[in-house]
Scaffold this active site. Structure first.
Site, PDB file in Angstrom:
ATOM      1  N   GLY A  39       0.799  -1.227   0.000  1.00 32.18           N
ATOM      2  CA  GLY A  39       0.000   0.000   0.000  1.00 32.18           C
ATOM      3  C   GLY A  39       0.831   1.276   0.000  1.00 32.18           C
ATOM      4  O   GLY A  39       0.335   2.340   0.375  1.00 32.18           O
ATOM      5  N   ILE A  67       1.457   3.805  -8.520  1.00 31.98           N
ATOM      6  CA  ILE A  67       1.525   5.237  -8.876  1.00 31.98           C
ATOM      7  C   ILE A  67       2.980   5.628  -9.175  1.00 31.98           C
ATOM      8  O   ILE A  67       3.249   6.400 -10.094  1.00 31.98           O
ATOM      9  CB  ILE A  67       0.958   6.110  -7.729  1.00 31.98           C
ATOM     10  CG1 ILE A  67      -0.504   5.750  -7.438  1.00 31.98           C
ATOM     11  CG2 ILE A  67       1.077   7.598  -8.047  1.00 31.98           C
ATOM     12  CD1 ILE A  67      -1.459   6.015  -8.578  1.00 31.98           C
ATOM     13  N   ILE A 105       6.836 -14.946   0.197  1.00 28.07           N
ATOM     14  CA  ILE A 105       7.160 -16.179  -0.537  1.00 28.07           C
ATOM     15  C   ILE A 105       6.664 -16.066  -1.985  1.00 28.07           C
ATOM     16  O   ILE A 105       7.340 -16.435  -2.923  1.00 28.07           O
ATOM     17  CB  ILE A 105       6.514 -17.396   0.162  1.00 28.07           C
ATOM     18  CG1 ILE A 105       7.198 -17.625   1.505  1.00 28.07           C
ATOM     19  CG2 ILE A 105       6.585 -18.648  -0.710  1.00 28.07           C
ATOM     20  CD1 ILE A 105       6.589 -18.717   2.350  1.00 28.07           C
ATOM     21  N   LYS A 148      12.755   7.701  10.137  1.00 29.33           N
ATOM     22  CA  LYS A 148      13.491   6.503  10.537  1.00 29.33           C
ATOM     23  C   LYS A 148      13.853   5.652   9.311  1.00 29.33           C
ATOM     24  O   LYS A 148      12.993   5.377   8.462  1.00 29.33           O
ATOM     25  CB  LYS A 148      12.647   5.658  11.510  1.00 29.33           C
ATOM     26  CG  LYS A 148      12.157   6.421  12.737  1.00 29.33           C
ATOM     27  CD  LYS A 148      13.279   7.031  13.546  1.00 29.33           C
ATOM     28  CE  LYS A 148      13.875   6.064  14.541  1.00 29.33           C
ATOM     29  NZ  LYS A 148      14.960   6.742  15.325  1.00 29.33           N
ATOM     30  N   GLN A 154      16.466   0.019   5.432  1.00 30.81           N
ATOM     31  CA  GLN A 154      17.733  -0.740   5.406  1.00 30.81           C
ATOM     32  C   GLN A 154      17.463  -2.243   5.355  1.00 30.81           C
ATOM     33  O   GLN A 154      18.065  -2.975   4.574  1.00 30.81           O
ATOM     34  CB  GLN A 154      18.553  -0.431   6.655  1.00 30.81           C
ATOM     35  CG  GLN A 154      19.043   1.009   6.743  1.00 30.81           C
ATOM     36  CD  GLN A 154      19.805   1.255   8.035  1.00 30.81           C
ATOM     37  OE1 GLN A 154      20.511   0.385   8.528  1.00 30.81           O
ATOM     38  NE2 GLN A 154      19.653   2.443   8.602  1.00 30.81           N
ATOM     39  N   CYS A 177     -24.234   0.683 -15.691  1.00 28.58           N
ATOM     40  CA  CYS A 177     -24.431  -0.768 -15.719  1.00 28.58           C
ATOM     41  C   CYS A 177     -25.633  -1.177 -14.857  1.00 28.58           C
ATOM     42  O   CYS A 177     -26.765  -1.007 -15.300  1.00 28.58           O
ATOM     43  CB  CYS A 177     -23.152  -1.490 -15.323  1.00 28.58           C
ATOM     44  SG  CYS A 177     -23.104  -3.158 -15.991  1.00 28.58           S
ATOM     45  N   GLY A 219     -26.837   0.437 -12.523  1.00 25.52           N
ATOM     46  CA  GLY A 219     -27.580   1.696 -12.375  1.00 25.52           C
ATOM     47  C   GLY A 219     -28.491   1.956 -13.572  1.00 25.52           C
ATOM     48  O   GLY A 219     -29.591   2.495 -13.436  1.00 25.52           O
ATOM     49  N   PHE A 220     -28.042   1.552 -14.766  1.00 22.59           N
ATOM     50  CA  PHE A 220     -28.846   1.664 -15.994  1.00 22.59           C
ATOM     51  C   PHE A 220     -30.025   0.694 -15.913  1.00 22.59           C
ATOM     52  O   PHE A 220     -31.177   1.043 -16.207  1.00 22.59           O
ATOM     53  CB  PHE A 220     -27.939   1.335 -17.182  1.00 22.59           C
ATOM     54  CG  PHE A 220     -28.621   1.011 -18.482  1.00 22.59           C
ATOM     55  CD1 PHE A 220     -28.956   2.020 -19.384  1.00 22.59           C
ATOM     56  CD2 PHE A 220     -28.894  -0.308 -18.847  1.00 22.59           C
ATOM     57  CE1 PHE A 220     -29.559   1.715 -20.595  1.00 22.59           C
ATOM     58  CE2 PHE A 220     -29.492  -0.613 -20.052  1.00 22.59           C
ATOM     59  CZ  PHE A 220     -29.826   0.400 -20.934  1.00 22.59           C
ATOM     60  N   HIS A 260     -19.491   0.753 -18.806  1.00 22.48           N
ATOM     61  CA  HIS A 260     -18.726   1.342 -17.695  1.00 22.48           C
ATOM     62  C   HIS A 260     -17.832   2.462 -18.242  1.00 22.48           C
ATOM     63  O   HIS A 260     -16.624   2.273 -18.387  1.00 22.48           O
ATOM     64  CB  HIS A 260     -17.866   0.273 -17.012  1.00 22.48           C
ATOM     65  CG  HIS A 260     -18.654  -0.662 -16.180  1.00 22.48           C
ATOM     66  ND1 HIS A 260     -19.064  -0.346 -14.911  1.00 22.48           N
ATOM     67  CD2 HIS A 260     -19.123  -1.905 -16.435  1.00 22.48           C
ATOM     68  CE1 HIS A 260     -19.754  -1.362 -14.411  1.00 22.48           C
ATOM     69  NE2 HIS A 260     -19.806  -2.316 -15.307  1.00 22.48           N
ATOM     70  N   GLU A 264     -16.660   4.987 -16.885  1.00 24.11           N
ATOM     71  CA  GLU A 264     -15.626   5.435 -15.941  1.00 24.11           C
ATOM     72  C   GLU A 264     -14.266   4.811 -16.256  1.00 24.11           C
ATOM     73  O   GLU A 264     -13.229   5.370 -15.902  1.00 24.11           O
ATOM     74  CB  GLU A 264     -16.044   5.123 -14.495  1.00 24.11           C
ATOM     75  CG  GLU A 264     -16.078   3.654 -14.080  1.00 24.11           C
ATOM     76  CD  GLU A 264     -17.387   2.921 -14.434  1.00 24.11           C
ATOM     77  OE1 GLU A 264     -18.150   3.436 -15.277  1.00 24.11           O
ATOM     78  OE2 GLU A 264     -17.624   1.831 -13.874  1.00 24.11           O
TER      79      GLU A 264
HETATM   80  N1  GLN Z   1     -25.353  -7.424 -12.251  1.00 27.00           N
HETATM   81  C1  GLN Z   1     -25.631  -6.819 -13.500  1.00 27.00           C
HETATM   82  C2  GLN Z   1     -25.344  -7.746 -14.665  1.00 27.00           C
HETATM   83  O1  GLN Z   1     -24.637  -8.706 -14.536  1.00 27.00           O
HETATM   84  C3  GLN Z   1     -24.833  -5.539 -13.657  1.00 27.00           C
HETATM   85  C4  GLN Z   1     -23.364  -5.769 -13.700  1.00 27.00           C
HETATM   86  C5  GLN Z   1     -22.555  -4.516 -13.426  1.00 27.00           C
HETATM   87  O2  GLN Z   1     -23.064  -3.554 -12.896  1.00 27.00           O
HETATM   88  N2  GLN Z   1     -21.279  -4.568 -13.754  1.00 27.00           N
HETATM   89  O3  GLN Z   1     -25.817  -7.515 -15.756  1.00 27.00           O
END
Ligand code: GLN
Length: 533
Positions: free
Chosen positions: A17, A22, A150, A186, A191, A380, A382-383, A506, A508
């Site tokens: 982390g 980056i 490992i 530190k 080291q 997705c 959300g649609f 998607h 984004e």
């Molecule tokens: N669960 C929904 C599907 O499989 C939407 C998937 C998602 O949001 N990536 O179609």
């Protein structure tokens, strides 16, 4: 004769982390600015073939590439910083490499030899690294995990072996903590970490120190002395916004130092546009609140691409964004009412997701945004839920649902895709990767994208049920983007609303700092308009 490719390994020590990904892409960005070509490679030392089967709580977001590869979320930063379109070959896991070697063994390719980690696995790793670097100046290889694990040993051994025959530079990232009581940086963990790397036979050319405040000269001298690197090759990677790291490292001339390792020439570098982007994140004169629903909303890593897409968009508008995360099961259980949840927000995002938990609460949020003119972006799931909400509350199909949520519904507005019906294995079996869509003339989608034919990345099993399209359209839902054969609904919008748009894709995943995604720019713009005009 082709180029002689050089290899840069980025390893990490002390703990995970620290921001190795980056660091890797910041170095890449600076090498690109010097006019060099490169191929990045993220190595994940786990046994999964890819990240597709991993839970976002456990491992962060699953990033999807154009070729349908489901990869580690670091690849998202690779694409964002380097402005490259990567393929699944840019992410190597222990699972992939073992599968490759075992498949070869079963075919008899090893001619009766005993197949071993050394040399067979380590050679296969080297072959992969060389293949992705073909015709490039550099391969940048981020070795996931921490030195001493490992799991990472075969990869580090492969790196060491490669350094015998090829031109290789090792950059090691360590933590340099400051103890509050003494306020002193530190160096002991650093080291020890460099010593562990030495045990494997690797001596770093450069030690990059993750620290709270810039590294002091005294700390640099100490690390130089104990870790066997020149003082100027001890680099400060102090706390800052992730997008600032290329600028911080540019000031310390890290790219020039790496280039010097290989005796190559400096070509000068310029990051003016990047600087403007970073300034836009800091010099803000407005502030909006965006609500986001979801199961994993408390975890930044689970929705990292959405958070970054919002950063890209807000820099353009010099706008600060406060995220308000909404655990939608709280709405279902009446722990909070919808008005309290959403009356003070300037926009709503309902992101992707799987399974039924919290979906009724998400549908309520979409209804509230639709009825109260709150800018809305659905991604997705959300649609899909925006369709269900519209079917229930506008078309009056009260039990409308997705069969993912209610398999017995009489009105399956969203149903499993035909091609998905008989699939029961989990890895790489969804509708994945880049698919084209044709946008409707004169629609909001077309206006935002500024073109008719687009391509976005997907990861889903369910789709809009075509039996309901005419009913939904008749009542005012506009399917503003469809697959080229018109069979798959890809975008929806509402004409009677200031900004109500959703996509099966998607988007984004394709937003970049210097090229923010139009749907996110549109959302931020609409939210600013709502609040300030
Ligand atoms: N669960 C929904 C599907 O499989 C939407 C998937 C998602 O949001 N990536 O179609």
């Amino acid at each position: 004769m082709g180029k002689k490719t050089k290899y840069i390994f980025i390893t990490g020590g002390v703990m995970s982390g620290l921001g190795k990904g980056i660091l890797t892409v910041s170095i890449g960005k600076l090498l690109q600015a010097q006019n060099y070509s490169l191929a990045p490679l993220k190595i994940d030392p786990y046994l999964n073939i890819d990240a597709g089967t991993m839970n976002p709580i456990e491992h962060g977001e699953v990033f999807v590439l154009d070729d349908g590869g489901e990869v580690d979320m670091d690849l998202g930063n690779y694409e964002r910083f380097l402005e490259m379109t990567l393929t699944r070959k840019n992410n190597l896991t222990t699972g992939k490499i073992y599968k490759h070697v075992i498949d070869k063994e079963r075919k008899g390719d090893y001619l009766g030899k005993t197949v071993q980690i050394i040399p067979h696995i380590t050679c296969a790793i080297q072959e992969h690294i060389k293949k992705i670097g073909k015709d490039k100046d550099f391969v940048l290889i981020e070795v996931g995990g921490t030195v001493g694990d490992i799991e990472s040993i075969p990869f580090l051994e492969a790196a060491r072996e490669l350094s015998v025959t090829e031109d290789v530079c090792f950059v090691h990232l360590v933590l340099v903590p400051t103890l509050d009581v003494v306020g002193e940086q530190k160096t002991k963990p650093a080291q020890h970490s460099v010593r562990s790397l030495g045990d494997i036979g690797i001596r770093p050319n450069m030690v990059v120190c993750r620290c709270k405040d810039p590294l002091t000269d005294r700390t640099k001298r100490k690390i130089s002395l104990f870790c066997n690197v020149k003082e100027e090759d001890v680099i400060s990677d102090h706390d800052a916004n992730i997008y600032e790291l290329p600028l911080i490292l540019k000031d310390q001339q890290i790219a020039e130092k790496i280039i010097d390792c290989f005796g190559m020439k400096h070509n000068g570098s310029e990051l003016d546009e990047w600087q403007t982007f970073v300034d836009g994140l800091k010099d803000t004169d407005k502030k909006i609140t965006i609500a986001m629903t979801g199961k994993y909303t408390q975890l930044h890593d689970s929705y990292v691409s959405i958070n970054e897409a919002l950063n890209h968009a807000r820099s353009r508008y010099n706008c600060e964004i406060e995220m308000k995360f909404i655990e939608t099961t709280d709405i279902e259980e009446k722990k909070i009412d919808i008005k309290t949840a959403l009356n003070d927000v300037d926009a709503l995002i309902v992101p992707g997701g799987f399974g039924s938990r919290g979906t009724e609460g998400k549908i309520e949020c979409i209804r509230y945004a639709r009825e109260n003119s709150i800018p809305f972006l659905g991604l997705c799931l959300g649609f899909q839920l925006a369709c269900v909400e519209f079917a229930r509350n506008v078309c009056n199909l009260k039990d409308a649902a997705s069969t993912e949520i209610n398999p017995d519904t009489k009105n399956p507005i969203i149903d499993i895709m035909a091609a998905q019906k008989n699939i029961d294995s989990k890895g790489a079996t969804m509708r994945l990767g880049a698919w084209p869509a044709i946008l409707k003339k004169g629609s909001l989608a077309e206006k935002l994208y500024g073109k008719k034919e687009i391509s976005e990345r997907h990861r889903h099993r369910y789709e809009v049920n075509n039996d309901y399209i005419s009913e939904l359209e008749k009542n005012g839902l506009v399917f503003s983007g469809k697959s080229p054969d018109q069979k798959l609904m890809e975008f929806l919008e509402l004409n009677s609303h200031p900004y109500f748009i959703a996509t099966q894709a998607h988007p984004e995943l394709k937003s970049k700092p210097l090229n923010p995604h139009p749907l996110f720019l549109g959302l931020v713009d609409a939210a600013i308009n709502k609040k300030y005009k």
